[in-house]
Design a protein around this motif. Structure first.
Motif: not given
Lengths: 305, 339
Positions: B2-13
């Protein structure tokens, strides 16, 4: 009710007539360009931009050179125009530079996206296409009307051009008359056909074009046609000269073997291929070449290089 | 996970935010660059012509260049996903040659019959290019009998392109007078864009983004192969057909207004993929933004490099895009070896 109706009809008729007279008194100049677009000018334009050298020269021929406020990058005559801003070419004009100059009229020579854009910006664009002598004649008449000049002025200027071409024709030595000519406009090769203004000039000079009529103004031809017709003289711009004898079958052409090649320097070639006021100058350049019977200083070794 | 996914989403944002910021800066720069230099900015309030230059020329052409680039970037990402081919570009299905044919026909007809002129004056060269581009893609679809067979589609695209190019050449051959105008279209330019162009391209971009967002998950599934996609409930012919229709609209709109712009549609998804991997919703979003930024940046260079003369932007994108791909190819073998 009837009275009301009559009053309404009368007022409509009155407004119709007043509108009619109104437009007549304002002396609107209405013209239809070669692209079918109607151009109306409330008065003769004072700020004109020309995006085609032919029309730049035509405006100056009509003594309205001082009305030009900008020209395209290829307009180079008369030399006084050098001080005017150069606004790109006919197909890639500097839209911003044109708008900044606030022109009343823009003259162009071909249909292009640029015309659409300039019109959308609220500018008046008159497109005039000229392929034949008659087209040039009509263009002069149209430009005279644009500037509110009497028709006689255009007629007079046109007769002058015609007269100069006739004078040039008289200068051709009798031995050179009826020579069979091939005029190459560009090296692909595109040739000047009898239907073009250039073909018409050649025939006015008493020369015979090897290109048959009915192919359009400047058709792309098969080089084989030149070999088959074997012209007495080949005419082209210096810039086109790429090893003529290396073209298949051309080394045996009499014109190539005997150096009967008129090579025009680029600035002279420019004059010859412009449908406009300097057609007579172009005709004289052709006559000069034929009279000298030298191919602009070119020797056989250079031709066969 | 989940943290990986969250990190990817933040990175994308963050990526989206940075790209939007760059876009705004570039559009602001676009207002400053042009053949008349800074003068219109200084005299913006006092001179109506300066106002027109900034408001009717520089701003719409900057936004227009951005939108055209965005359309091409988005279409490139969709094409590469749909055909599972990193070399797919927006012109794959014949739209470029269709647009050229449309323009050639229009130029030939100008000065022809009054009836044709009447319609053409209303349609304009832009309209003709759009009709040509969309017709070519529809013909490709027809020739491939729908979108079920991707190989057939690719082949049909090639066939339609070749035939349309040949017909364009025949027209240019018969009327050499149109050659220059045709060439100026083929080189691509943003200098003729108006607010109307921006509205059309903006509208099409919006439709394209909504549709591709809705279909992005299906593209993700298609990457896994047709059978797997089918087992996930994705019926490829329908999804493919819809996506191709959208591609024809988006490419048609971009080509009609900007001419043939090379490489933006190919390079933008590649750049996007270096940030996002197998998520098409994100990839399409990033490609759209990157495409816009690329074309607008190229346009600024095209305007400024030779000022007051201007380079056709298509030449510049081909040079820069080609250069980037050269560098990528040169770099790739060594990267693989180090891995």
């Amino acid at each position: 009710m009837l009275k009301l109706l009559r009053a309404l009809v009368l007022s409509t008729i009155a407004s119709f007539f007043s509108a009619g007279f109104g437009s007549a008194s304002a002396a609107t100049i209405a013209l239809t360009g070669s692209d079918g677009q109607v151009v109306s000018l409330p008065e003769p334009p004072r700020r004109v931009i020309s995006l085609l050298p032919s029309w730049t020269e035509a405006v100056c021929l009509l003594d309205r050179c001082d009305h030009l406020i900008g020209v395209d990058r290829y307009s180079n005559w008369p030399s006084t125009l050098k001080s005017l801003p150069a606004l790109g070419g006919g197909f890639d004009p500097d839209i911003e530079g044109i708008l900044a100059l606030k022109p009343d009229l823009i003259l162009t020579g071909a249909a292009s996206k640029a015309n659409e854009r300039l019109r959308a910006l609220g500018l008046t664009v008159l497109m005039i296409d000229a392929q034949t002598n008659e087209d040039v004649h009509r263009a002069l008449e149209m430009l005279a009307r644009v500037f509110g000049l009497p028709d006689q002025i255009a007629e007079q200027r046109w007769l002058q051009i015609e007269d100069e071409i006739s004078q040039a024709a008289k200068l051709i030595p009798p031995s050179q008359r009826n020579l069979r000519v091939y005029f190459e406009v560009s090296a692909e090769p595109y040739a000047a056909a009898p239907d073009s203004f250039l073909g018409q000039t050649l025939s006015r000079l008493g020369l015979r074009n090897i290109i048959p009529a009915g192919l359009g103004s400047f058709p792309k031809i098969n080089p084989e046609l030149v070999v088959k017709e074997s012209p007495d003289v080949i005419m082209m711009s210096e810039g086109n000269l790429v090893n003529l004898s290396a073209r298949p079958g051309w080394s045996t052409l009499n014109a190539v073997k005997n150096q009967h090649i008129c090579l025009f320097a680029k600035d002279i070639a420019n004059v010859i291929v412009r449908p406009g006021p300097r057609m007579a100058e172009g005709a004289r350049a052709i006559v000069d070449c034929l009279t000298k019977q030298v191919s602009s200083g070119l020797n056989a070794a250079e031709v066969t290089q | 996970m989940t943290t990986g996914h969250q990190r990817a989403t933040t990175w994308y944002a963050w990526m989206v935010f940075a790209l939007l910021l760059i876009s705004c800066l570039l559009i602001a720069a676009g207002i400053c660059v042009g053949s008349t230099g800074f003068e219109p900015i200084n005299t913006f309030l006092s001179n109506p012509a300066s106002h027109d230059i900034l408001w009717h020329i520089r701003l719409p052409r900057s936004i227009g260049a951005y939108l055209a680039g965005a359309l091409l970037g988005m279409t490139g990402a969709i094409a590469q996903g749909l055909f599972r081919n990193p070399l797919a570009d927006p012109y794959l299905l014949g739209s470029a040659s269709g647009a050229s044919l449309g323009v050639a026909c229009a130029l030939m007809v100008f000065g022809g019959s009054p009836f044709a002129e009447y319609w053409l004056a209303r349609l304009g060269l832009t309209g003709a290019a759009f009709v040509g581009a969309v017709s070519a893609v529809l013909l490709t679809l027809l020739l491939a009998r729908g979108a079920q067979d991707r190989l057939k589609l690719l082949l049909s695209g090639v066939i339609v392109s070749v035939i349309f190019s040949a017909v364009t050449s025949v027209i240019a051959f018969r009327s050499p007078g149109i050659l220059q105008a045709l060439q100026s279209f083929l080189l691509g330019s943003t200098s003729f864009m108006s607010w109307a162009s921006c509205v059309v391209m903006g509208g099409v971009l919006l439709v394209g983004l909504i549709a591709s967002a809705a279909l992005a998950r299906m593209l993700d599934a298609l990457i896994l192969g047709e059978r797997t996609a089918m087992s996930l409930g994705v019926y490829q012919p329908v999804v493919g057909g819809v996506l191709i229709l959208i591609m024809s609209l988006t490419t048609g709109a971009a080509v009609a207004h900007a001419g043939l712009i090379a490489f933006v549609g190919l390079v933008a998804p590649h750049l996007g993929r270096s940030f996002v991997k197998a998520n098409h919703a994100k990839l399409i979003g990033l490609s759209t933004l990157i495409g816009g930024v690329l074309l607008l940046a190229a346009d600024l260079l095209a305007r400024g490099l030779l000022a007051p003369e201007e380079l056709p932007v298509g030449i510049l994108t081909a040079l820069l895009g080609g250069g980037y791909l050269c560098w990528l190819m040169y770099r790739q073998p060594s990267t693989r070896q180090t891995r």
